[in-house]
Design an enzyme around this catalytic site. Structure first.
Site, PDB file in Angstrom:
ATOM      1  N   THR A  12      20.297   4.579   6.512  1.00 37.17           N
ATOM      2  CA  THR A  12      21.297   5.357   6.635  1.00 37.17           C
ATOM      3  C   THR A  12      22.150   5.280   7.947  1.00 37.17           C
ATOM      4  O   THR A  12      23.570   5.471   7.778  1.00 37.17           O
ATOM      5  CB  THR A  12      20.629   6.823   6.470  1.00 37.17           C
ATOM      6  OG1 THR A  12      19.839   7.122   5.256  1.00 37.17           O
ATOM      7  CG2 THR A  12      21.467   7.895   6.561  1.00 37.17           C
ATOM      8  N   ASP A  53      18.649  -1.100   2.948  1.00 38.09           N
ATOM      9  CA  ASP A  53      17.884   0.356   2.927  1.00 38.09           C
ATOM     10  C   ASP A  53      16.494  -0.202   2.946  1.00 38.09           C
ATOM     11  O   ASP A  53      15.807  -1.066   2.473  1.00 38.09           O
ATOM     12  CB  ASP A  53      18.200   0.626   1.351  1.00 38.09           C
ATOM     13  CG  ASP A  53      17.606   2.028   1.120  1.00 38.09           C
ATOM     14  OD1 ASP A  53      16.199   2.295   1.423  1.00 38.09           O
ATOM     15  OD2 ASP A  53      18.449   3.012   0.777  1.00 38.09           O
ATOM     16  N   SER A  54      15.697   0.514   3.754  1.00 41.21           N
ATOM     17  CA  SER A  54      14.265   0.222   4.325  1.00 41.21           C
ATOM     18  C   SER A  54      13.336   0.357   3.077  1.00 41.21           C
ATOM     19  O   SER A  54      12.378  -0.527   3.033  1.00 41.21           O
ATOM     20  CB  SER A  54      13.821   1.209   5.287  1.00 41.21           C
ATOM     21  OG  SER A  54      13.396   2.547   4.882  1.00 41.21           O
ATOM     22  N   THR A  85      14.667   5.233   7.648  1.00 37.83           N
ATOM     23  CA  THR A  85      13.521   6.122   7.862  1.00 37.83           C
ATOM     24  C   THR A  85      12.429   6.074   6.702  1.00 37.83           C
ATOM     25  O   THR A  85      11.344   6.357   7.048  1.00 37.83           O
ATOM     26  CB  THR A  85      13.861   7.385   8.114  1.00 37.83           C
ATOM     27  OG1 THR A  85      14.666   7.948   6.668  1.00 37.83           O
ATOM     28  CG2 THR A  85      15.023   7.585   8.931  1.00 37.83           C
ATOM     29  N   ASP A  86      12.949   5.496   5.580  1.00 34.74           N
ATOM     30  CA  ASP A  86      11.962   5.610   4.310  1.00 34.74           C
ATOM     31  C   ASP A  86      10.685   4.921   4.803  1.00 34.74           C
ATOM     32  O   ASP A  86       9.596   5.183   4.370  1.00 34.74           O
ATOM     33  CB  ASP A  86      12.562   5.318   3.187  1.00 34.74           C
ATOM     34  CG  ASP A  86      13.633   6.333   2.666  1.00 34.74           C
ATOM     35  OD1 ASP A  86      13.678   7.504   3.329  1.00 34.74           O
ATOM     36  OD2 ASP A  86      14.415   6.047   1.754  1.00 34.74           O
ATOM     37  N   LYS A 156       6.750   9.658   8.123  1.00 35.44           N
ATOM     38  CA  LYS A 156       7.960  10.623   7.849  1.00 35.44           C
ATOM     39  C   LYS A 156       7.461  11.677   6.959  1.00 35.44           C
ATOM     40  O   LYS A 156       6.812  11.450   5.726  1.00 35.44           O
ATOM     41  CB  LYS A 156       8.929   9.496   6.777  1.00 35.44           C
ATOM     42  CG  LYS A 156      10.253  10.384   6.396  1.00 35.44           C
ATOM     43  CD  LYS A 156      11.212   9.652   5.759  1.00 35.44           C
ATOM     44  CE  LYS A 156      12.382  10.576   5.340  1.00 35.44           C
ATOM     45  NZ  LYS A 156      13.654   9.567   4.870  1.00 35.44           N
ATOM     46  N   TYR A 278     -19.841  15.424   3.083  1.00 32.84           N
ATOM     47  CA  TYR A 278     -20.220  15.693   1.722  1.00 32.84           C
ATOM     48  C   TYR A 278     -21.103  14.385   0.687  1.00 32.84           C
ATOM     49  O   TYR A 278     -20.542  13.260   1.201  1.00 32.84           O
ATOM     50  CB  TYR A 278     -19.020  16.070   0.835  1.00 32.84           C
ATOM     51  CG  TYR A 278     -18.088  17.325   1.162  1.00 32.84           C
ATOM     52  CD1 TYR A 278     -19.114  18.553   0.934  1.00 32.84           C
ATOM     53  CD2 TYR A 278     -17.394  17.242   2.364  1.00 32.84           C
ATOM     54  CE1 TYR A 278     -18.322  19.854   1.251  1.00 32.84           C
ATOM     55  CE2 TYR A 278     -16.662  18.663   2.707  1.00 32.84           C
ATOM     56  CZ  TYR A 278     -17.275  19.726   2.289  1.00 32.84           C
ATOM     57  OH  TYR A 278     -16.806  20.944   2.802  1.00 32.84           O
TER      58      TYR A 278
HETATM   59  N1  ASP Z   1      17.141   5.272   2.254  1.00 29.51           N
HETATM   60  C1  ASP Z   1      17.456   5.328   3.510  1.00 29.51           C
HETATM   61  C2  ASP Z   1      16.441   4.026   4.217  1.00 29.51           C
HETATM   62  O1  ASP Z   1      15.375   4.273   4.431  1.00 29.51           O
HETATM   63  C3  ASP Z   1      16.971   6.547   4.219  1.00 29.51           C
HETATM   64  C4  ASP Z   1      17.133   6.672   5.794  1.00 29.51           C
HETATM   65  O2  ASP Z   1      17.411   5.445   6.510  1.00 29.51           O
HETATM   66  O3  ASP Z   1      17.039   7.617   6.160  1.00 29.51           O
HETATM   67  O4  ASP Z   1      16.813   2.873   4.484  1.00 29.51           O
END
Ligand code: ASP
Length: 336
Positions: A12, A53-54, A85-86, A156, A278
């Site tokens: 982004t 785009d990541s 960010t993804d 994230k 458990y």
């Molecule tokens: N779709 C974008 C990416 O991960 C989202 C971002 O960068 O915030 O490339």
């Protein structure tokens, strides 16, 4: 003057509107002039590594980035990687392993709004990233929303807020507030005294299974049939798997016997697993699973990929997975 290299991979941060939706499109001309305004005491150089785009980032990009950073670490005092960010947490985790012992700060950042947007978080995140890259504190970090986190602990956690990343089960190594940026150096893993070389071998044959009540055990057989060499399981609560109907513990057992490394953690993001508490966890351990403790899923996946790229026996791999390599795991047994 100290030199900082900015490596852009897309996301982004550098995105523009297109007919198909937001897509990375800005380059050096648009980005560097803006960044220079927040980097007063260092010289910035810029280069494009890719413009993706990541969601489109692949393990081979991690290896390429690590090699580029290895070379750049001989010429620059610090490196900032701009990334979507993804999947940033996966890249940050894998780079933490591949660049173990890197002699300069490597700081990964991005933003929730494009740098071209008038109220974007892009400049603020970059300001923090450049400042950290100029700090002489070596290691791999994520800078986001005035926090500096270990790359291997970042995840994230929010899709829209500017506070998109948390440092999971580990304090941020620095926060920016009225005191400026105070770095808690004791939180940063010590650098090995050996000559640094990026270690970029990996296997991409690792998958994540997140069971729901009633998940068919055959899912493990299918993954092994597909050639998976490692499976990270986000199990229930402290790390429980069903052993009654839909016996996933038995499925883990036969998968491990086929030579697949199975790591078990929790579907809960915070606090980590404790398989000894458990019966549902104990049976999974007895089935031959390794425990993730307080590692993030991103760290466990990339640690497994990285270890599977080495020529290790299953016993050696299990031993290394247990070991704390870059502060990715801190809790040994919550039940004690
Ligand atoms: N779709 C974008 C990416 O991960 C989202 C971002 O960068 O915030 O490339």
């Amino acid at each position: 003057m100290r030199r900082i290299l900015i490596i852009n991979t897309g996301g982004t941060f550098s995105s523009v509107k297109s007919e198909g939706g937001l897509t990375p499109g800005l380059g050096e001309h648009d980005i560097l002039a803006e960044l220079k305004t927040v980097a007063k005491d260092c010289e910035l150089k810029y280069e494009d590594f890719c413009s993706l785009d990541s969601a489109n980032i692949l393990p081979e990009h991690w290896a390429g980035l690590a090699k580029r950073i290895e070379a750049a670490s001989r010429e620059y005092s610090g490196i900032v990687v701009i990334h979507g960010t993804d999947t940033m947490a996966y890249t940050a985790s894998m780079l933490s392993f591949m660049l173990w012992g890197v002699p300069v700060p490597v700081v990964i950042t991005g933003s929730q709004l494009s740098i071209s947007h008038p109220v974007a978080d892009a400049m603020e995140n970059c300001r923090a990233a450049i400042h950290m890259a100029n700090s002489r504190c070596p290691g791999v970090f994520v800078a986001f929303n005035r926090k500096i986190m270990l790359g291997v602990r970042a995840s994230k956690v929010r899709t829209m807020s500017f506070d998109a990343f948390d440092s999971i089960n580990y304090p941020p190594v620095a926060e920016i507030n009225a005191f400026g940026m105070r770095i808690q150096k004791e939180l940063i893993p010590r650098r090995a005294a050996v000559r640094f070389q990026a270690d970029t071998s990996y296997s991409d044959k690792v998958m994540v299974v997140k069971p729901v009540p009633g998940t068919p055990p055959e899912i493990f057989d299918v993954l092994a049939d597909l050639g998976c060499r490692g499976i990270v399981v986000e199990a229930f609560g402290l790390g429980g798997l069903p052993f009654g109907e839909n016996d996933l513990c038995e499925a883990v057992h036969r998968t491990v016997k086929r030579g697949v490394a199975v790591a078990i953690g929790s579907q809960c993001r915070y606090d980590g697993s404790s398989l000894e508490v458990y019966e549902t966890g104990k049976r999974a351990l007895e089935a031959g699973a390794m425990e993730m403790y307080d590692m993030t899923t991103e760290a466990a996946v990339t640690k497994l990929m990285w270890l599977l790229g080495k020529d290790l026996t299953m016993e050696e791999l299990r031993e290394k997975f247990r070991e704390n390599l870059v502060n990715e795991v801190s809790s040994r047994d919550f039940a004690e």
